[in-house]
Design an enzyme around this catalytic site. Structure first.
Site, PDB file in Angstrom:
ATOM      1  N   ASP A 162      36.875  25.740 -12.171  1.00 56.59           N
ATOM      2  CA  ASP A 162      36.868  27.152 -12.326  1.00 56.59           C
ATOM      3  C   ASP A 162      35.465  27.771 -12.877  1.00 56.59           C
ATOM      4  O   ASP A 162      34.982  26.835 -13.632  1.00 56.59           O
ATOM      5  CB  ASP A 162      37.951  27.762 -12.924  1.00 56.59           C
ATOM      6  CG  ASP A 162      39.248  27.751 -12.060  1.00 56.59           C
ATOM      7  OD1 ASP A 162      39.203  26.666 -11.021  1.00 56.59           O
ATOM      8  OD2 ASP A 162      40.282  28.538 -12.253  1.00 56.59           O
ATOM      9  N   HIS A 182      37.352  23.543 -16.049  1.00 56.31           N
ATOM     10  CA  HIS A 182      36.393  24.451 -15.752  1.00 56.31           C
ATOM     11  C   HIS A 182      34.947  23.677 -15.806  1.00 56.31           C
ATOM     12  O   HIS A 182      34.812  22.928 -16.817  1.00 56.31           O
ATOM     13  CB  HIS A 182      36.320  25.533 -16.907  1.00 56.31           C
ATOM     14  CG  HIS A 182      37.582  26.244 -16.923  1.00 56.31           C
ATOM     15  ND1 HIS A 182      38.804  25.607 -17.388  1.00 56.31           N
ATOM     16  CD2 HIS A 182      37.997  27.380 -16.559  1.00 56.31           C
ATOM     17  CE1 HIS A 182      39.613  26.544 -17.279  1.00 56.31           C
ATOM     18  NE2 HIS A 182      39.250  27.584 -16.569  1.00 56.31           N
TER      19      HIS A 182
HETATM   20 ZN    ZN Z   1      38.506  31.709 -14.410  1.00 55.08          ZN
END
Ligand code: ZN
Length: 451
Positions: A262, A403
């Site tokens: 992400d 991430h």
């Molecule tokens: Zn996020």
């Protein structure tokens, strides 16, 4: 007679120089003078040799008057060449002084000479439009007398470069179905598959020209295969090979897992992409729209590697506090940015922070993807902790949250992927996994796809 014709050619050359050159008169005169004198020298040399030839002939004629063999033009072959054009070739024929190649766009009419040679036995016609049909005829002139013979008219076509349009995995049973655009004039197609260790492409199949697809069976689930295709004409001539296209073979009976990254792309994204490429793995990137243009190269590479792009809003917006129109705006802007850079239509979304409610789901108008393994990478900022977490919590059908904006996370990618593959997982995208595990619906929330 030969001499008269030669002089005629000289005059024609001089004439064309005079006609075409746009230079001062004085310069023209000196050029012409030079051309003439040089050509005269050449003529003198050739005349000498010709005189000898003529003497020989005369001597021969006096003694026994041999019959000149019948002059016959050799069979002409026209094939598409990967060097770009139509390759014409023929065998040397007895008693031939000159080969003259004629071309027309019609079978019976309009032939114009395009090439003359005394010794060569092939010619590459590069002045042809790909896909268009041309007709050729080879005429030969005899050695001894002014005799000519015409060969048969044959057709040739410079085949267009083939183009793979899709490789699908619909059956999920280790079969990959390749499709391509039809190439005009193709008698057959050849399919090539890349050998991952050598990088070379090996021909795996020859397909009838009426077909535009091929099924490559018995592939290994979780491995990425790369293909090229080319058209072949009736004479074995080939068109240029298509650009390569890759796809992962998916075995529906084998374990699957979806890695998701992400908040990117970021300067760290290429590290994840390298790991995915080297290990033949897919992942899903939930991207933030306002980073798409800046990191367009990475997004394009994600797509090229067969990864999926998900929507993570335009500015990492918390959606629960927004109106339907605002939600659609921050998602729509991201979808359009990704479409513009990659041509891909985003199919899934993930709300920032995982925060959603029924109005978020309704406004999203896409499947809402959460996760089942939370690595907490944003908090630990530890490569080893990330690796350990995935190792311990992975299961068949899991969606892993990470991430690609944190250096320790991307540094874990290679080990995480290798480890999962070793444990028998196919590393697929969210949509790939969903396709074999019950599918997805717009506005519904998913955090795993169990069997
Ligand atoms: Zn996020």
């Amino acid at each position: 007679m030969k001499r008269i014709r030669k002089i005629g050619i000289v005059l024609a050359i001089a004439g064309s120089l005079l006609a075409e050159a746009v230079i001062p008169t004085a310069a023209i005169e000196s050029d012409v003078a030079e051309t003439e004198s040089r050509t005269e020298d050449d003529n003198r040399l050739e005349d000498e040799s010709q005189t000898e030839d003529e003497n020989d002939t005369e001597a021969g004629e006096e003694t026994e008057l041999p019959e000149e063999p019948a002059l016959e033009a050799p069979q002409l072959k026209a094939e598409s060449s990967t060097r770009g054009g139509i390759k014409l070739s023929w065998k040397t024929a007895e008693n031939v002084r000159e080969y003259i190649l004629y071309r027309s766009t019609e079978k019976t009419d309009g032939f114009k000479s395009i090439y003359r040679t005394k010794t060569k036995t092939s010619y590459l016609d590069t002045k042809c439009t790909p896909g268009k049909k041309y007709y050729y005829r080879l005429t030969v002139r005899s050695e001894e007398k002014e005799q000519t013979a015409d060969g048969k008219v044959i057709a040739g076509r410079f085949l267009k470069q083939a183009e793979l349009t899709n490789i699908s995995n619909v059956s999920g049973s280790r079969k990959l179905v390749l499709s391509w655009k039809p190439v005009k004039g193709a008698e057959k197609y050849q399919v090539f598959r890349q050998n991952k260790s050598t990088g070379e492409y090996k021909k795996i199949a020859t397909v009838d020209g009426a077909k535009t697809s091929y099924t490559d069976s018995k592939r290994t689930g979780g491995k990425v295969y790369t293909y090229k295709v080319c058209a072949v004409d009736a004479n074995g001539g080939k068109g240029k090979q298509s650009a390569k296209m890759s796809q992962m073979a998916i075995d529906k009976n084998k374990k699957m897992i979806a890695l998701t990254y992400d908040d990117g792309p970021s300067i760290y994204t290429p590290t994840v992409l390298d790991a995915l490429e080297q290990n033949e793995a897919h992942a899903t990137f939930f991207v933030v729209g306002n980073r798409v243009n800046q990191y367009q190269t990475y997004i394009k590479r994600e797509v090229a590697l067969g990864c999926e792009i998900g929507n993570h809003t335009y500015g990492h917006n918390s959606l629960q506090r927004l109106s339907s129109a605002q939600i659609q705006d921050v998602l729509g802007k991201t979808t359009r940015a990704v479409k513009k850079q990659t041509g891909v239509d985003i199919q899934v979304m993930r709300p920032p922070g995982g925060g959603y409610n029924s109005s978020v789901c309704k406004a999203a108008d896409m499947p809402v993807i959460l996760w089942s393994v939370d690595t907490m990478d944003w908090k630990t900022r530890s490569t080893s902790a990330t690796i350990r977490c995935v190792k311990q919590q992975a299961f068949d059908g899991a969606i892993v949250l990470m991430h690609d904006i944190h250096k320790p996370t991307v540094q874990a990618a290679d080990t995480v992927i290798k480890q999962l593959k070793k444990d028998g997982y196919q590393l697929v995208t969210v949509s790939e996994m969903a396709a074999y595990r019950g599918g997805m619906k717009d506005g519904k929330v998913y955090n795993k796809f169990r069997k």
